[in-house]
Motif scaffolding. Structure first.
Motif, PDB file in Angstrom:
ATOM      1  N   GLY A 114       6.824 -27.836  29.855  1.00  0.00           N
ATOM      2  CA  GLY A 114       5.929 -28.462  28.581  1.00  0.00           C
ATOM      3  C   GLY A 114       6.434 -28.810  27.602  1.00  0.00           C
ATOM      4  N   LEU A 162       3.892 -18.662  24.224  1.00  0.00           N
ATOM      5  CA  LEU A 162       3.442 -19.709  24.685  1.00  0.00           C
ATOM      6  C   LEU A 162       2.146 -18.425  25.526  1.00  0.00           C
ATOM      7  N   THR A 195       5.957 -33.090  33.451  1.00  0.00           N
ATOM      8  CA  THR A 195       6.671 -31.724  33.474  1.00  0.00           C
ATOM      9  C   THR A 195       5.588 -31.508  34.391  1.00  0.00           C
ATOM     10  N   LYS A 238       6.043 -22.510  33.542  1.00  0.00           N
ATOM     11  CA  LYS A 238       6.145 -24.206  33.710  1.00  0.00           C
ATOM     12  C   LYS A 238       5.361 -24.413  32.535  1.00  0.00           C
ATOM     13  N   GLU A 239       5.006 -23.687  31.587  1.00  0.00           N
ATOM     14  CA  GLU A 239       4.813 -24.282  29.942  1.00  0.00           C
ATOM     15  C   GLU A 239       5.590 -24.849  29.363  1.00  0.00           C
ATOM     16  N   ARG A 240       6.573 -23.282  29.697  1.00  0.00           N
ATOM     17  CA  ARG A 240       7.827 -23.148  28.356  1.00  0.00           C
ATOM     18  C   ARG A 240       8.333 -24.730  28.906  1.00  0.00           C
ATOM     19  N   ASP A 256       2.754 -19.367  36.000  1.00  0.00           N
ATOM     20  CA  ASP A 256       2.013 -20.758  34.591  1.00  0.00           C
ATOM     21  C   ASP A 256       2.696 -21.025  33.840  1.00  0.00           C
ATOM     22  N   ARG A 257       3.369 -19.901  32.417  1.00  0.00           N
ATOM     23  CA  ARG A 257       4.093 -19.262  31.799  1.00  0.00           C
ATOM     24  C   ARG A 257       5.705 -20.069  31.530  1.00  0.00           C
ATOM     25  N   ALA A 299       0.379 -18.278  28.795  1.00  0.00           N
ATOM     26  CA  ALA A 299       0.238 -18.332  30.001  1.00  0.00           C
ATOM     27  C   ALA A 299       0.713 -16.704  29.928  1.00  0.00           C
TER      28      ALA A 299
END
Length: 209
Positions: free
Chosen positions: A89, A75, A179, A85-87, A82-83, A77
């Motif tokens: 996604g 990841l 997401t 949320k990226e996960r 943010d990280r 971010a």
């Protein structure tokens, strides 16, 4: 296991996954062996039974999911929120892209032959999620009054149900929107403070002529 045996095993797993998808969760060992172009005896040699083969296919799916969104995920971010949320996604994208996903989180999740695989994967998710929340609490990101184990259990259950609804819908929701909706649910459960809105430009008062 030598290269030839490994290749045979991988062909059988691939064939079994295709049979499960075509059969909506059902397969026959003869059909798998025929698709993999091996003898049915080799299929039993590698997996012991039909139940063992199905469990191995589901386990392979979860290993790929772990690499895409959890332990093995790369990841980008740096901010904690943010990280995570990226996960989410990456988790959504994996399920949207993988043709086996609707079966794994739907009918196969209740099959006796994959119960141990499901239980083990969920247990790893719960343990890792609780540690993630505890670390965020130590860093002052998440309030200390939240029970990490209860909260992660509620979140994982809610996210799974949302994903089942999305994957089985006639028209899947946009993955970016899904997401965002899942992350909003998580942020609320974790009582994360809302990010400040960017400053709006002040309206300039026109001078009277």
């Amino acid at each position: 296991m030598d290269a030839a045996s490994l290749g045979t095993r991988e062909r059988l797993l691939s064939a079994a996954q295709a049979e499960l998808i075509e059969g909506h969760g059902h397969l026959e060992m003869q059909a798998v062996a025929r698709r993999a172009q091996v003898s049915v005896g080799l299929a039993y040699h590698h997996f012991g039974s039909k139940a063992g083969l199905i469990a191995a296919v589901v386990e392979g799916f979860y290993e790929q999911l772990d690499a895409a969104a959890f332990g093995g995920a790369k990841l980008s971010a740096t901010d904690w929120a943010d990280r995570e949320k990226e996960r989410i996604g990456a988790y959504v994208a994996f399920h949207y892209d993988h043709p086996f996903a609707p079966l794994v989180i739907g009918p196969l999740s209740r099959a006796p032959e994959v119960l141990d695989v499901e239980t083990a994967f969920t247990g790893r998710q719960l343990d890792a999620g609780a540690r993630m929340i505890e670390a965020a609490q130590r860093d002052g990101i998440v309030p200390g009054g939240i029970d990490p184990h209860l909260t992660i259990a509620l979140m994982i259950g809610g996210i799974r149900q949302a994903l089942i609804g999305a994957l089985t819908s006639e028209r899947r929701p946009d993955p970016a929107r899904l997401t965002g909706d899942i992350w909003a649910f998580m942020a609320a459960a974790l009582r994360l403070p809302a990010k400040p809105m960017s400053a709006r430009p002040r309206a300039t008062r026109r001078s009277r002529s």
